[in-house]
Design an enzyme around this catalytic site. Structure first.
Site, short mmCIF file in Angstrom:
data_model
loop_
_atom_site.label_atom_id
_atom_site.label_comp_id
_atom_site.label_asym_id
_atom_site.label_seq_id
_atom_site.Cartn_x
_atom_site.Cartn_y
_atom_site.Cartn_z
N ARG A 51 1.14 -1.19 0.00
CA ARG A 51 -0.01 0.11 -0.14
C ARG A 51 1.02 1.34 0.02
NH1 ARG A 51 -1.90 3.44 3.99
NH2 ARG A 51 -4.15 4.09 3.78
N LEU A 52 0.67 2.13 -1.07
CA LEU A 52 1.16 3.44 -1.11
C LEU A 52 0.70 4.57 -0.36
CD1 LEU A 52 2.83 3.27 -4.66
CD2 LEU A 52 3.92 2.49 -2.89
N ASP A 53 1.03 4.66 0.74
CA ASP A 53 0.51 5.78 1.62
C ASP A 53 0.54 7.07 1.10
OD1 ASP A 53 -1.17 6.70 4.16
OD2 ASP A 53 0.94 7.55 4.42
N ALA A 54 -0.61 8.14 0.86
CA ALA A 54 -0.35 9.38 0.62
C ALA A 54 0.41 9.84 -0.59
CB ALA A 54 0.29 10.26 1.80
N VAL A 55 0.43 8.85 -1.72
CA VAL A 55 1.38 8.75 -2.66
C VAL A 55 1.21 9.97 -3.51
CG1 VAL A 55 0.06 7.19 -4.09
CG2 VAL A 55 2.56 7.45 -4.48
#
Length: 582
Positions: A236-240
């Site tokens: 999961r790429l957070d705040a990408v």
């Protein structure tokens, strides 16, 4: 194709992508280092490159490492025991929210990406969860804790960290930057070289890293490789969306950000082709789905508009806006899918409602949620004003009533919300506090001073066990029924994430759709009564001759035939009808 062929194809594609991100000399040096990392990180055995990434049996549980606690075991051990006892065979993936040492924001200000927070446990306990469940891990990629060694190096003017952060010049045009918070964009710090201002999108303790330096991108690729080695299958790429900064722009969804996400997907396609890349972009719908790219970016994105639209539909007793959105905006491109959810560790996002719901309806919803014990968090706008960013509330308590006030239908309304989400095209994700019917945690908010704590309760295992053992408690009723529905759902080929979906017009009060399995052998008709009144479904008119033969309710066991022209749906009733085999 052999592994070497995939590797060469990646090198060609990566070179093209990197040249669209960095100047020629930087690109050349980066590619040389990347290819070295890649060859060292390749698995020894050949991996299947055209494997199916998901099926109807995939259901995700979202949980913090310490959502469940006990005096006898570490939080990760306690969670693992709970999963084994209650959810094995029902849940396929555990999204373990950031479990690293951190300094704020409940894990999203990471001090060390490679260590497990000792207050939670250690890597062996993460591996124990991974033994019977696939693992989703957050790559918190936009920012780090101010206590991270890179930022401490920045303060001391030491390499490599001294070049890993953003200190805009006084002349930088920052008035167009889109903000998710009301805190200052720039934070004053003292370094060995004198005072400086650093970019802090989310808080003063969460310092944004500078991806215009290719060494930063390389650092995160190394971290990604480490997570894969620890067993992660979902990343999961957070705040990408906030990744790339450029003066004079919104600094949101910039082309370089999209290229970096595409590069990461390409990279995973070579080193770990069974890995699913998920982007977390809590934005208006069209911006959110832009991260699918041309089926070459994220494999999966959050269906952010679903939670607030469904909440509104049940609050107001209407399917109108939910149906309009689902009919026109719920398609994922080939090779991609949605993560469907109603609740997570964050609040119910308001930005995903932009353009989907009239402002008057949004205002009414906000007022109602505050009456149900929720709070509204705001974001700063470029013109100096503020607007609602999210509703902080337990989704269970968000459904304790309607716009008319509290009523007796909370559990039925809540179960409908979870079941509707489970049936839609995509992969369902259930927050642990939805599974457990957790109420608003006002005590947690008081202790932390943070609105988001309202939906981040830490259950004591002994207290929870007593409630689950009491068949009259909300927790026991909801937990037992959701487990039953999850078990039924994961056995239906028509609920494969890629299976065809057709949204139906069933009037103002009902929401319905067809799901058809990939091989066409199973069709499921799902219909939901969004109101507190008995509603009639007239099969002939609503289904336009598609309803023939004998159908059985998967959830209820009731039988419906084509000759039965009218079906009565009790308040908040759900029907999943599947045709009996001839």
């Amino acid at each position: 194709m052999q592994q070497a062929d995939y590797l060469e194809a990646f090198k060609t594609t990566a070179a093209q992508r990197i040249k669209r991100i960095y100047p020629a000399e930087q690109a050349k040096r980066f590619l040389s280092q990347l290819f070295q990392e890649l060859e060292e990180g390749l698995p020894a055995s050949q991996q299947e490159h055209h494997c199916r990434l998901w099926s109807e049996q995939d259901i995700i549980l979202i949980s913090y490492g310490d959502s469940l606690c006990s005096e006898q075991c570490s939080p990760l051990q306690t969670l693992c025991t709970f999963l084994e006892q209650h959810l094995r065979g029902l849940i396929s993936v555990v999204h373990l929210l950031p479990f690293f040492p951190y300094s704020s924001d409940d894990g999203f200000a990471v001090i060390d990406y490679l260590q497990v927070n000792p207050e939670l446990g250690d890597w062996s306990q993460v591996a124990e969860i991974n033994r019977n469940f696939d693992l989703m891990v957050d790559l918190v990629i936009n920012h780090i804790s101010s206590q991270h060694r890179w930022f401490q190096q920045f303060l001391r003017n030491e390499q490599p960290g001294k070049d890993y952060f953003i200190s805009p010049p006084e002349s930088a045009e920052l008035q167009y930057v889109v903000r998710p918070r009301q805190s200052p964009l720039l934070t004053d710090v003292e370094t060995d070289s004198g005072p400086a201002k650093v970019w802090t999108t989310f808080s003063a303790d969460q310092v944004d890293v500078d991806f215009s330096n290719p060494d930063v991108l390389l650092e995160y690729i190394r971290i990604l490789l480490f997570y894969l080695q620890q067993g992660a299958r979902f990343i999961r790429l957070d705040a990408v969306a906030f990744l790339w900064k450029e003066w004079g722009t919104s600094c949101l969804n910039l082309p370089q950000t999209h290229e970096i996400v595409k590069l990461l997907r390409d990279f995973l396609g070579v080193v770990a082709p069974k890995t699913v890349l998920l982007t977390e972009t809590n934005l208006p719908h069209q911006q959110n789905i832009s991260y699918f790219g041309d089926s070459d970016e994220a494999h999966m994105i959050y269906q952010f508009s679903l939670a607030p639209l469904l909440l509104h539909g049940l609050f107001r007793g209407t399917s109108h806006y939910l149906c309009d959105w689902a009919r026109t905006r719920c398609s994922a491109p080939p090779g991609c899918t949605f993560l469907n959810f109603t609740a997570s560790h964050d609040g119910v996002g308001m930005r995903p409602l932009e353009g989907l719901l009239p402002q008057g309806e949004i205002d009414l919803l906000l007022q109602g949620m505050e009456k149900f014990g929720g709070m509204v968090s705001y974001k700063a706008n470029t013109d100096g004003s503020k607007s609602p960013y999210e509703i902080n509330i337990s989704y269970f308590d968000a459904l304790k009533g309607t716009w008319m006030g509290d009523d007796c239908w909370q559990i039925a309304r809540f179960l409908l919300a979870q079941t509707l989400m489970m049936g839609l095209r995509g992969i369902p994700a259930v927050y642990i506090h939805s599974l457990l019917a957790t109420a608003n945690d006002h005590e947690g908010v008081e202790q932390t001073g943070r609105a988001r704590s309202i939906n981040r309760r830490r259950w004591q295992q002994k207290v929870l066990a007593e409630l689950l053992g009491d068949t009259d408690s909300d927790q026991s009723i909801v937990f037992s029924e959701l487990k039953r529905r999850l078990a039924i759902r994961r056995e239906q080929p028509a609920f494969h994430p890629d299976a065809r979906q057709e949204i139906l017009h069933l009037g103002e009060y009902l929401f319905g759709f067809w799901r058809t399995s990939l091989d066409g052998k199973q069709r499921v008709f799902a219909v939901h009564n969004l109101t507190d009144q008995v509603r009639k479904l007239y099969l002939d008119g609503a289904l336009d001759g598609q309803f023939e033969g004998r159908w059985v309710g998967l959830l209820t066991g009731e039988v419906v035939t084509a000759e039965r022209a009218v079906v009565e749906l009790p308040p908040y009733h759900v029907l999943w009808l599947a045709q009996e085999s001839s």
